[in-house]
Write an enzyme that holds these catalytic residues in place. Sequence first.
Site, PDB file in Angstrom:
ATOM      1  N   GLU A 261       0.754 -15.425 -27.437  1.00 47.01           N
ATOM      2  CA  GLU A 261       1.831 -15.390 -26.544  1.00 47.01           C
ATOM      3  C   GLU A 261       2.306 -16.665 -26.425  1.00 47.01           C
ATOM      4  O   GLU A 261       2.457 -17.548 -25.625  1.00 47.01           O
ATOM      5  CB  GLU A 261       1.041 -15.096 -25.193  1.00 47.01           C
ATOM      6  CG  GLU A 261       0.525 -14.056 -25.145  1.00 47.01           C
ATOM      7  CD  GLU A 261       0.232 -13.488 -23.611  1.00 47.01           C
ATOM      8  OE1 GLU A 261       0.049 -13.944 -22.732  1.00 47.01           O
ATOM      9  OE2 GLU A 261      -0.228 -11.964 -23.743  1.00 47.01           O
TER      10      GLU A 261
ATOM     11  N   GLU B  28      -3.755  -7.396 -28.244  1.00 52.92           N
ATOM     12  CA  GLU B  28      -4.419  -7.487 -27.101  1.00 52.92           C
ATOM     13  C   GLU B  28      -3.796  -6.418 -26.002  1.00 52.92           C
ATOM     14  O   GLU B  28      -2.706  -6.157 -26.077  1.00 52.92           O
ATOM     15  CB  GLU B  28      -3.903  -9.014 -26.543  1.00 52.92           C
ATOM     16  CG  GLU B  28      -4.907  -9.124 -25.128  1.00 52.92           C
ATOM     17  CD  GLU B  28      -4.522 -10.668 -24.613  1.00 52.92           C
ATOM     18  OE1 GLU B  28      -4.454 -11.450 -25.546  1.00 52.92           O
ATOM     19  OE2 GLU B  28      -4.189 -10.814 -23.566  1.00 52.92           O
TER      20      GLU B  28
HETATM   21  C1  GAL Z   1      -2.859 -12.270 -21.730  1.00 56.33           C
HETATM   22  C2  GAL Z   1      -3.181 -13.620 -22.477  1.00 56.33           C
HETATM   23  C3  GAL Z   1      -4.779 -13.829 -22.332  1.00 56.33           C
HETATM   24  C4  GAL Z   1      -5.248 -13.677 -20.907  1.00 56.33           C
HETATM   25  C5  GAL Z   1      -4.862 -12.451 -20.503  1.00 56.33           C
HETATM   26  C6  GAL Z   1      -5.368 -11.811 -18.915  1.00 56.33           C
HETATM   27  O1  GAL Z   1      -1.522 -12.521 -21.564  1.00 56.33           O
HETATM   28  O2  GAL Z   1      -3.066 -13.687 -23.754  1.00 56.33           O
HETATM   29  O3  GAL Z   1      -5.142 -15.164 -22.725  1.00 56.33           O
HETATM   30  O4  GAL Z   1      -4.796 -14.544 -20.239  1.00 56.33           O
HETATM   31  O5  GAL Z   1      -3.568 -12.101 -20.485  1.00 56.33           O
HETATM   32  O6  GAL Z   1      -4.945 -10.718 -18.609  1.00 56.33           O
END
Ligand code: GAL
Length: 807
Positions: A426, A502
């Site tokens: 991100e 993710e």
């Molecule tokens: C994502 C991020 C993670 C964590 C997650 C929580 O955007 O990459 O590190 O913060 O959200 O939902």
Amino acid sequence: MSIFPNIRGKALLLMALMAGSQAFAQQPRQKLDFDKGWHFNLGAVEGGEKPSLNDSKWRTLNLPHDWSIEGKFAKDNPATPEGGALPGGIGWYRKTFTVPAASKGKLVYIDFDGVYQKSDVWVNGHHLGFRPNGYISFRYELTPYLNFGGKNTIAVKVDNSVQPNSRWYSGSGIYRHVWLETTNKTAINEWGTYVTTTDVSEASAYININTSVKVADGDLSGISVTTTIYNADGKSVAAGGSIHAQTGSKTGDIEFSNHGKLNHPILWSVDNPYLYKAVTRVIKNKVVLDEYTTPFGIRYFDFDADKGFSLNGKAMKILGVCDHHDLGSLGAVVNTRALERQLQMLKEMGCNGIRTSHNPPAPELLDLCDKMGFIVMDEAFDCWEWKKATYDYHLFFKEWHKRDLEDQIKRDRNHPSVMIWSIGNEIPQQGDTSAYRIAPELAGIVHSLDKTRPITTANDRPDTTNKIVKSGAIDLIGYNYHEYDYAKFHDRYPGKKFIATETTSGLETRGYYEMPSDSIRVWPTSWDKPFVREGNNVSAYDNTRPPWGSTHEMTWKIMKKYDFLSGMYIWTGFDYLGEPTPYSWPSRSSYFGIIDLAGFPKDVYYMYQSEWTKKDVLHIFPHWNWQPGKMIDIWAYYNNADEVELYLNGKSVGIKKKTGDDLHVMWRLKFEPGTLKAVSRKNGKVVLTREIHTAGAPAKIQLIADRSSIKADGKDLSFVTVKIMDKDGNVVPDADNKVNFKITGEGFIAGVDNGDPVNHDSFKVNYRKAFHGLALAIVQAKEKAGNITLTASADGLNGASLVIKSK
Ligand code: GAL
């Protein structure tokens, strides 16, 4: 016998190699565990690096060590609840040691697997260097500054005082292992071998080994480099060899390459993670000057734009999780058994992938992933030049990214488990033209050291305006979230390859339930948190998600639908310290895990198990202790069956069957105390039966050790689950009794926990309140063999004790 000879363009005969191998009894390379007997001071020290400093009053400890986890939770700690609300600060470590006089003429190095963060290292008052990156492994050469045959002092300053510098709990200190390594003057460099396999099939594989050797005085005369391949039984395996001349200059570091063919290799896979070893020897005039072992695996894989991922020619999905590096109540301290336990639980769930979010992992994690069969996305950065936390790595990126990234790739590129490099999570510069400069540079660094794996970035803006994607630098287009958009991927990116870097971010508190459980909205962008409550609990029915994420079921239904979706890394496998979304203080750890911080599975664990494994699963929840008359939703995750029938106090309340893309079945019942029984059946035959009873008052404690025999090595662990039960042996679902532990014999309590994100008791004490009926005590072995007795007591309850053998 498989030998891959190379001697400056001339073939070596087998006989010559055999003769050479007899000489290596003298152990040309020595790698010593350097963890023991350090002195530690929390706080700044004037002249802490000076050999003359008297540190005898400092605390003595063994590494790895994390001083933050020993501290007190407080809202105002500069790490903030996002960073785990524990203290940071400055810490000094010193160690005095002797180097044998016989080592004179050799090269001596100190290797740090990871220090969080901004470390300065001195030996005998001489400054060796500074490393800001808290996750990178690094070494210093000590040779010129050592007293051979005399006393030496290493001093390490660790500065984690300027915070927030992380979006999650980092820990503070020398939290990974330290090694002292001695080699001859002619020796293989750090991470000096690179093993690749090509033309891999069940019939044969070519193995290529490049070796970087430091040659004393650049004198190559009589020097050869050979590699022997051993199978998992330790037998050298047959293959033909061919020879390449070395490349590189005649001074300094010289690159050698060997290669050969192996017939009928056993391929590495997630189900059979078979490892070979390459033993590389540097020989001069028949004397073995160095011997270096590289474990590796033989496999091939592919990401296809339409067909998705395949391993060794077989289509499969990567079913992975993201995890941070902390190990719950052990903090950032790396412990191989604690990592192994996590991976075992994930494997049992059917998981086959790990993303090392968002930094290089401990080397032990990759070793375990190699041995246990996980597909790793090895990630480098959470930010580039723009900050995400005020004082994070963006302050060091410009100066250090090249060195850090190179070191990571060189360290990790022989691991068969690693199949994807991620150069960023991100990254805010997805929206900025600087991505056109940085992304190709980083990709260039990676591919200059390893062309065998694709590069990705984890993008939270995976639309076509994303400048990282537009730069053309990445091989796999990584989506963070945006699950509702997956189906349109190829409209956006025709012909491109997809990976869900993710997903999900479902939120649950283990053992906490609110109804109605089916109240969930489908993909608006706003919060869907119908059950976020005072007390900072989140309902465990898999129905709470942040605006950017999805529930577990929503995500998996999409993932399983399309072949081109090569795989996913769920946020997260385990709860972690810090980032207590959807709350902040007094919460101090996350709610995202499929498994809680103490290592107790939440219910959704069994949804995955029912989908991702072949073993029979039937899991019903919630507990059966409610106000009479309350309407209760009962969910069942099941597989390998056509139906599930539920009985309340012996009476059937109906048969349910999953239809369409259902992942669970549900009954809505008026609560009456007693027994809830579920029976899954296939073709009329019972597959599994599960019962839940209304529990009475807490009456006794039960202790269950995950292992009743551990190694007396000072490191091994037994994880002891503490259950609060009624007189009939039912876990009491709302029990929160305070349990006191006593430990005697050859072990100590390394940490206690209960999985409650709101608990502010220290992890380093001999008591814990139960949380929804459960608590955990982690018992660590001392170095002497013997029995360890753990006793647990609580007011008004029958206590329990157990014996763990330490051998
Ligand atoms: C994502 C991020 C993670 C964590 C997650 C929580 O955007 O990459 O590190 O913060 O959200 O939902």
